[in-house]
Motif scaffolding. Structure first.
Motif: not given
Length: 823
Positions: A311-327
């Motif tokens: 249902s959701a992907i909580l990502s990391g490693h690249t130290h970026q700040l984003y809040d996307h919606e992807i099909v």
């Protein structure tokens, strides 16, 4: 749909190891390129998807001291049979247990520290007991001194107190190897250190193909089983010491996650079951822009390829700040893919509405909430942990090691970010520190990987007890926080060259170029435009050319010694001797022997490209251009100025140096020197420095000349550094003569009138045939200083083509008229 237990039924929620399905994983190499974050949309989601996926990274208003989070209205929840679950998320915390406010003005987005982080988590729990706190990995490692000096135990204690439930395994969890993660960070069953679960589905045992750690963890909250699947960047073999992960293998993120997702939703309790799936992924998009997650990159492959059961992907490693919606590729409804930056600056917040009648996700929203200056108060249960850690660090950290007269800094990009592809004063300094530390082991050369440098060494005062220029234990520890040991390798000159060639990383690597720090006395030139494997031109040690067949003692840290960062040439050493010295201790000892240290502004590597030499060599009067690069550092104060070229002490021309930074590589400090070859350059040939070239006009008319290797000295005005660039210069012409009685082999032609007879039998030209490599020839004109004073670009000897053509019976006119006329 398989039968489900009712929410009232009890269920054990301890982590489990999923039956691991190796689906299409054969042949997956350890060096597989980095993966992206993945997210899945539940098949029954009814979230409003009319809005286009957002690329905005500004979070919505977060709960503050005056506006605390509120729980869903009980009556509404009952009517719709909905349970509201709040998921709170961090990534890449890296032991930032203390707040790090911006100077001079603190702002939202600053690292808030572990106490405020925990306070924010508790405020959500107060508003909604159905709250879970999770992490996408790198909780420890590359930490600030307060946590580092105690091996990150304060960080683990603080996260335990904050109620962290589960975390993906990040690459920094493996900084000291898999045994350290399993036995110390996590701890043995029944004697746990981390109270939270560490999970990864694609970090597998290479012998069995099964996950080496728990692949998933199921947590029950509000009667809903939330299944967390872990995944780790496939770049692990590049990012940690290969010796520390021996016996482990990275498998494809998408295949591994999808296999576990199938197990958790197949109705078979023996392999785990969950109502809602969330991916904790230690991998992320390269930039905050949506395009980085949808552009066909490895991360985009993950973001779309992970099953829509997630249902959701909580990502990391690249130290970026984003809040996307992807099909997802197998779905129609967008799902959240988020990352919270790093260092506890933001708290990811997902709110799920779960229909408890059929355990489907009715809606899901996501945001990133800034923690600093947002009304959250410090958790009184965590504050004492931080205070105790600070007290210990304060005592250990104030110990003075020595002094520096100027900053030692890492290389920078044009935007001020770190550039691991640039030569730096800090990298060279640390390399020299490590060579010095292992000198008793015979070390002659040392190299330092740029990723092992985590902070600059600055002269600025940090307080009354830290005057300008003072270097403390804490400041030194911040530079090298990984506690690598120093290893002395037996490497041939050819292997050293191979290692330098590997600075240009394999296609698809996270960074295209990694510049090694180099110890004093070693230098090399390179051609950045040459083909892969042939860029390094010359190498010298204390002015003497490096012999490809000679074995040298080379010091690197344990990370590089086992082939880290794709430097596999180091792993091929004929012998390895672990000195037992830790890198930080080497720096402590160096300052003890050298109380005051200044950065060296000499470049250990310079790009050199010259006008291609004619087959017979350059003649006096010819125009030659020497293009230079990497003459300046990106972070060493005012540089630039001029550079000049001279022959036998006579300056031929000067040029301005362009210090403009070039991102990702080391090509800043560029200049172009164009000059005319002076008459004096071809006056005499040095013994062993000539290459015969035969100028043939007919079988009865042969003139032989020789290309002479002559040294042209380039001088950087601002530092006095000198770089020797040998060029092939045409020697004086040899007039054809009557061969007479021929002469002896290797001697002079026989007597006779020019042009009236055939060549004397056995006559030859003094000097070796074949190719000559610059930098290994004569010794004239080498009065320069610095590591590169005796080096230059490789110039192919000019006799090869002519010799081949002559052997084929082809007559070739090689600038004979000009040679005979002396023009």
């Amino acid at each position: 749909m398989p039968a489900r237990r009712t929410p009232a039924q009890p269920r054990t929620t301890t982590p489990g190891r999923a039956r691991f399905r190796r689906v299409a994983l054969a042949g997956v190499a350890l060096g597989t390129i980095g993966l992206g974050a993945v997210i899945g949309t539940p098949a029954s989601a009814v979230e409003d998807t009319t809005a286009a996926p957002t690329t905005t990274t500004t979070p919505t208003a977060a709960p503050t001291a005056t506006t605390t989070p509120t729980a869903a209205a009980p009556a509404a929840a009952a009517a719709a049979a909905l349970t509201t679950i709040d998921l709170l998320d961090i990534n890449d915390f890296h032991g930032r247990i203390e707040p790090v406010p911006s100077s001079p003005t603190p702002k939202q987005g600053d690292p808030a520290g572990a106490a405020v982080l925990s306070g924010a988590v508790q405020s959500y729990r107060t508003a909604n007991p159905n709250t879970l706190f999770v992490s996408a990995g790198d909780n420890v490692g590359a930490s600030t001194f307060t946590s580092f000096v105690q091996d990150d135990q304060p960080t683990i204690d603080a996260l335990n107190a904050a109620g962290l439930a589960v975390s993906a395994i990040g690459n920094h969890e493996l900084d000291r190897g898999q045994a350290d993660l399993r036995d110390r960070i996590i701890g043995a069953d029944g004697n746990r250190n981390a109270d939270f679960d560490y999970i990864s589905a694609n970090l597998v045992d290479s012998a069995t193909g099964e996950p080496a750690f728990d692949a998933f963890s199921v947590k029950e909250v509000g009667g809903v089983r939330v299944g967390f699947i872990g995944a780790t960047t496939e770049l692990i073999p590049e990012l940690v010491s290969p010796a520390g992960i021996e016996g482990l293998e990275m498998t494809d993120v998408v295949d591994s996650v999808n296999a576990v997702a199938t197990d958790l939703t197949d109705g078979d309790d023996t392999n785990g079951e969950a109502d809602v799936l969330v991916l904790l992924l230690h991998e992320g998009a390269a930039t905050p822009d949506l395009a980085s997650a949808t552009d066909g990159s490895d991360f985009a492959h993950i973001a779309s390829g992970v099953t829509s059961k997630v249902s959701a992907i909580l990502s990391g490693h690249t130290h970026q700040l984003y809040d996307h919606e992807i099909v997802p590729a197998d779905g129609t409804t967008p799902r959240p893919v988020i990352q919270t930056g790093s260092y506890g600056s933001y708290l990811g917040h997902l709110r799920l509405e779960v229909d408890t009648d059929d355990m489907s996700v009715a809606s899901i929203t996501a945001e990133n909430v800034p923690l600093a200056l947002n009304g959250f108060t410090a958790d009184p249960a965590v504050t004492p942990i931080i205070d105790a850690a600070k007290a210990i660090a304060a005592v250990k950290g104030k110990v003075k090691l020595g002094e520096i007269t100027d900053d030692f800094r890492r290389a920078e990009q044009t935007n001020g970010d770190e550039n691991r592809g640039g030569e730096s004063t800090l990298g060279n300094f640390v390399a020299e520190v490590q060579r010095s530390a292992t000198e008793r082991n015979g070390a002659q050369i040392a190299f330092m990987n740029p990723g092992g440098l985590r902070a600059d060494l600055l002269t600025a005062s940090t307080g009354a007890d830290d005057p300008a220029g003072n270097v403390t234990y804490q400041e030194a520890a911040a530079v090298q926080p990984f506690a690598n040991t120093l290893v002395v390798l037996d490497l041939t000159g050819a292997q050293i060259k191979a290692a330098l060639e590997q600075q240009w990383q394999p296609a698809g690597a996270g960074r295209p170029f990694l510049k090694l720090g180099v110890s004093d006395g070693f230098g090399y030139t390179y051609d950045p435009t040459a083909a892969a494997g042939s860029r390094i031109a010359t190498m010298t040690l204390d002015g003497a050319p490096i012999d490809p067949a000679t074995t040298y003692k080379v010091t690197v840290n344990s990370f590089l010694a086992s082939g880290g960062d794709n430097f596999t040439a180091f792993d091929g050493a004929a012998a390895k001797a672990d000195s037992g010295q830790v890198d930080l201790q080497a720096q402590v000892d160096y300052f003890a022997s050298n109380p005051v240290v200044s950065p060296s502004l000499d470049q250990r590597a310079v790009g050199v490209r010259t006008t291609p030499a004619p087959a017979a060599g350059f003649a006096p009067g010819d125009s030659v251009t020497i293009d230079l690069s990497s003459l300046t550092f990106s972070t060493a104060g005012e540089q630039g100025g001029t550079v000049s070229v001279a022959f036998d002490g006579e300056q031929l021309t000067t040029a301005d140096i362009d210090p403009t930074i070039v991102d990702t590589t080391d090509e800043q400090g560029r200049a172009s020197l164009t000059f005319t070859v002076p008459e004096a350059a071809a006056a005499t040939a040095r013994t062993g420095g000539t290459v015969p070239v035969t100028d043939t006009t007919s079988a009865a008319d042969v003139v032989t000349t020789a290309a002479v290797q002559r040294d042209f000295v380039v001088t950087v005005a601002s530092t006095g550094q000198q770089i020797t660039v040998p060029l092939a210069i045409a020697a004086a012409a040899v007039e054809p003569t009557d061969p007479g009685d021929g002469g002896t082999p290797g001697g002079t032609p026989g007597a006779g009138d020019p042009g009236t007879g055939a060549p004397g039998a056995g006559g030859s030209v003094d000097g070796p045939a074949g190719a000559t490599t610059v930098g290994a020839g004569g010794t004239n004109g080498r009065a320069g200083t610095g590591a590169l004073a005796y080096t230059g670009g490789t110039v192919l000897a000019p006799g090869i083509a002519a010799g081949v053509l002559l052997a084929a019976g082809i007559l070739l006119q090689l600038r004979r008229r000009r040679a005979l006329l002396g023009n």
